[in-house]
Design a protein around this motif. Structure first.
Motif, PDB file in Angstrom:
ATOM      1  N   ASP A  54      34.005 123.090 -63.670  1.00 34.16           N
ATOM      2  CA  ASP A  54      33.805 124.399 -63.068  1.00 34.16           C
ATOM      3  C   ASP A  54      33.948 125.451 -64.151  1.00 34.16           C
ATOM      4  O   ASP A  54      35.022 125.593 -64.744  1.00 34.16           O
ATOM      5  N   GLY A  55      32.875 126.171 -64.411  1.00 31.93           N
ATOM      6  CA  GLY A  55      32.925 127.164 -65.464  1.00 31.93           C
ATOM      7  C   GLY A  55      33.752 128.385 -65.118  1.00 31.93           C
ATOM      8  O   GLY A  55      34.183 129.124 -65.993  1.00 31.93           O
ATOM      9  N   ALA A  56      34.004 128.614 -63.813  1.00 28.86           N
ATOM     10  CA  ALA A  56      34.737 129.804 -63.398  1.00 28.86           C
ATOM     11  C   ALA A  56      36.236 129.638 -63.631  1.00 28.86           C
ATOM     12  O   ALA A  56      36.782 128.549 -63.472  1.00 28.86           O
ATOM     13  N   VAL A  57      36.886 130.727 -63.999  1.00 28.19           N
ATOM     14  CA  VAL A  57      38.337 130.748 -64.162  1.00 28.19           C
ATOM     15  C   VAL A  57      38.947 131.307 -62.882  1.00 28.19           C
ATOM     16  O   VAL A  57      38.564 132.379 -62.434  1.00 28.19           O
ATOM     17  N   PRO A  58      39.902 130.622 -62.263  1.00 32.12           N
ATOM     18  CA  PRO A  58      40.513 131.122 -61.024  1.00 32.12           C
ATOM     19  C   PRO A  58      41.123 132.509 -61.199  1.00 32.12           C
ATOM     20  O   PRO A  58      41.672 132.837 -62.266  1.00 32.12           O
TER      21      PRO A  58
END
Length: 653
Positions: free
Chosen positions: A457-461
């Protein structure tokens, strides 16, 4: 038994061998390059010898310097570990000629099985089925291409001299054969000093099954069951387990017998592995691929299900002992799974996901242990991870009475693993082990590549940025005076006259991601930070600007939007630039200033951690700048070349 053994390797395998030497009361000698002077294997050995500067060719690959170290320390035997010179026949011969025992098979066996072409011919004569492919050594590029066309696409190009996935190329398009053969030769030459290639038929959706063998100098050869090594990326194993869910007892016995015959065919002595490719829909149709004449990275899973210490038996066999077991004495109990932790970062660019070698300094480290959990590691806090050596840092192995238990324990162990300061694949491995196909045992060597988008998942929480902001806010808060009083006007509470509080926000950035402005407050300690986002409390391990949770780690850096804007206005080339994705060495430059190139055309090849990475043109255009030559050392994000895009065609209407 020997009294002193030199370990001619580094990292986790050196630490692993030293552990067994200590348990047997044998004095251990470590060797190190200047880059490893403070490494864990150096500290844990009884004595250590410097063998040269950081490049492996001048240290770990120098036969002369290793033999000098053995002579100076009185070593009676040398254990090569795996990698470097472990499967180098010249090294094995030089060791025995100099006097010490070589902890491994004879030089002749290494030479025979190290040449994949001769190895296939030898085991075929012994009745072992082999993968259809080219025959004969020393084929030219044209002969390899002709053999590939005769076999039919897709084909697999393989170095004859080595393993570990180095130099292996899967070719599906006949038009790419010339480039892929050239690239495979470069990698093979760089990794093994020998660019001889062979070509084999590619088996679609194959499973990679290998058999552990153990042979002594008295004619006894046993197999210790199989390992499933089908979860791979770029032909390199990342998860291994024993036993395999694919094999029934009859197939296991047949493959084990074939592995024993393969070992007998070359007069093998010691621990070795016979590797087979197996069609997933027809396990009874298995083909010999190669024999690894050394200890395997994945040997711990076999140790856990058999109760045998393979390093100990390598030593005992090399000392002339006879195996006290017969084949019927070998039993497989329970299930074990291993995950390889590597220094690498996930690159997410234009929707593509890839893994690149990384580096850094280990700022915080926690390695899992406990019931059924084992960690083999070369790490310690302060370890410097560079681009000179293999990216594998550690292995986490879990054992249970059945496969489901072993998988569950390994996922929990990876979630408990903390490595901050160096990007690793730990979180990715934990998600891979939870994939439905992996849980069901429906594996093949292409599964990881097919499913990578869902595992990365490229997104950072959001909570990661909130925790980063909380750390920075805590740093601004003044310490209490001696009497416990704090000036309320010095506290960054965000209090405003006549308005709602507005906590300070910070511009933050995780490498590879767009900057984010975040405000956060929470409980911040020297090694922990906890924040609440949308009513959920999130706790992170912390080391400086690094945050970790469940095996994942993020480097949350400060971002200055004004400075970034000024830098862009000052002439950054942006999308026209080709930059180095990691520190490394340029091995090939395929263009020159003024050349016309197409989008996706490979222009520069950078090697790091024994792997090649092709840097391609981002769009069609002309090479305006080219700042490197073969042999150049480059830093991460260094501009290698600039491509001026083609002028858009004028509308002729």
């Amino acid at each position: 038994m020997f009294s002193t053994v030199l370990v001619a390797n580094r990292g986790e395998i050196a630490v692993r061998v030293i552990r067994t030497l200590r348990s047997l009361g044998i004095r251990s000698v470590a060797v190190f390059s200047d880059a490893d002077a403070e490494a864990r294997h150096v500290r844990e050995a009884d004595t250590a010898v410097r063998i040269g500067p950081p490049p492996a060719t001048e240290s770990y690959l120098s036969i002369e310097r290793l033999l000098e170290a053995a002579a100076r320390t009185g070593a009676e035997a040398i254990h090569p570990g795996y990698g470097f010179l472990a499967e180098n026949a010249a090294f094995a011969r030089a060791v025995t000629d100099a006097g010490p025992a070589f902890i491994g098979p004879s030089a002749d066996a290494i030479s025979l099985m190290g040449d994949k072409i001769r190895a296939k011919e030898t085991v075929r004569a012994a009745g072992v089925p082999v993968v259809p492919g080219s025959s004969g050594s020393g084929l030219t590029d044209a002969e390899l291409a002709a053999a590939a066309r005769e076999i039919g696409m897709p084909v697999l190009l393989k170095p004859s001299a080595g393993g570990g996935g180095k130099g292996m190329r899967l070719v599906r398009d006949e038009a790419l054969l010339a480039d892929e053969i050239a690239a495979a030769r470069r990698e093979a030459r760089g990794s093994f000093g020998d660019d001889t290639l062979l070509v084999e038929r590619w088996v679609d959706r194959p499973r990679h099954i290998e058999i552990q063998v153990l042979a002594d100098g008295h004619g006894n050869v046993l197999h210790l069951g199989e390992r499933e090594c089908s979860l791979q990326r770029r032909h390199q194993k990342i998860i291994e387990e024993a036993p395999s869910v694919l094999l029934d007892e009859a197939t296991r016995a047949a493959m084990g017998a074939a592995a024993v015959e393969a070992a007998r065919s070359c007069g093998y002595v010691g621990a070795g592995t016979v590797e087979f490719i197996v069609p997933g829909d027809d396990p009874a149709s298995y083909y010999f691929m190669e024999m690894n004449t050394r200890l395997q990275v994945e040997h711990p899973v076999t140790e856990l299900i058999t109760g045998l210490d393979l390093v100990e038996w390598q030593l005992r066999v090399a000392a002339g002992e006879e195996l006290p077991y017969g084949q019927d004495d070998i039993t497989l109990t329970g299930h074990a799974v291993e995950a390889r932790i590597c220094a690498e970062t996930v690159s997410v660019k234009e929707g593509a996901r890839g893994f690149l070698p990384s580096g850094g300094t280990v700022l915080a480290l926690h390695e899992p242990a406990g019931d059924g959990v084992r960690t083999d590691s070369g790490l310690s806090e302060g370890t410097e991870v560079g681009s000179l050596y293999d990216p594998m840092l550690a292995k986490v192995i879990a054992y249970g009475p059945d496969r489901a238990t072993a998988l569950r324990k390994l996922r929990a162990a990876l979630a408990d693993t903390v490595i901050l300061g160096v990007p690793t694949n730990t979180g990715f491995l934990r998600r891979l082990l939870a994939h439905p196909a992996v849980v069901a045992g429906e594996l093949d060597t292409g599964l990881v590549e097919r499913e990578v988008d869902g595992l990365v998942d490229g997104a950072v929480p959001e909570e990661v940025y909130a925790a980063g902001a909380a750390v920075r806010r805590a740093a601004l808060e003044p310490a209490a005076a001696g009497d416990g009083w704090t000036d309320p006007f010095s506290v960054p509470s965000g209090w405003r006259l006549g308005g709602e509080p507005a906590p300070p926000a910070f511009w933050l950035r995780v490498p590879g991601q767009e900057p984010v402005r975040s405000a956060g407050q929470g409980r911040v300690a020297a090694d922990r930070v906890a924040v609440t986002v949308d009513g959920v409390r999130h706790t992170f391990v912390r080391a400086g600007d690094w945050l970790g949770r469940d095996g994942d780690a993020w480097h949350v850096q400060d971002h200055d939007p004004v400075a970034a804007t000024l830098a862009g206005a000052a002439g950054a080339h942006g999308a026209d630039s080709l930059t180095a994705p990691m520190p490394g060495t340029v091995t090939v430059v395929k263009a020159a200033v003024g050349d016309r190139v197409e989008a996706g055309q490979g222009l520069v090849v950078v090697e790091a951690m024994k792997m090649e990475h092709v840097i391609a043109a981002p769009h069609a255009g002309t090479v305006a700048e080219l700042d490197v030559t073969p042999g150049s050392t480059v830093a991460m994000d260094q501009v290698l070349a600039v491509i001026t895009p083609d002028e858009p065609e004028e509308d002729q209407r």
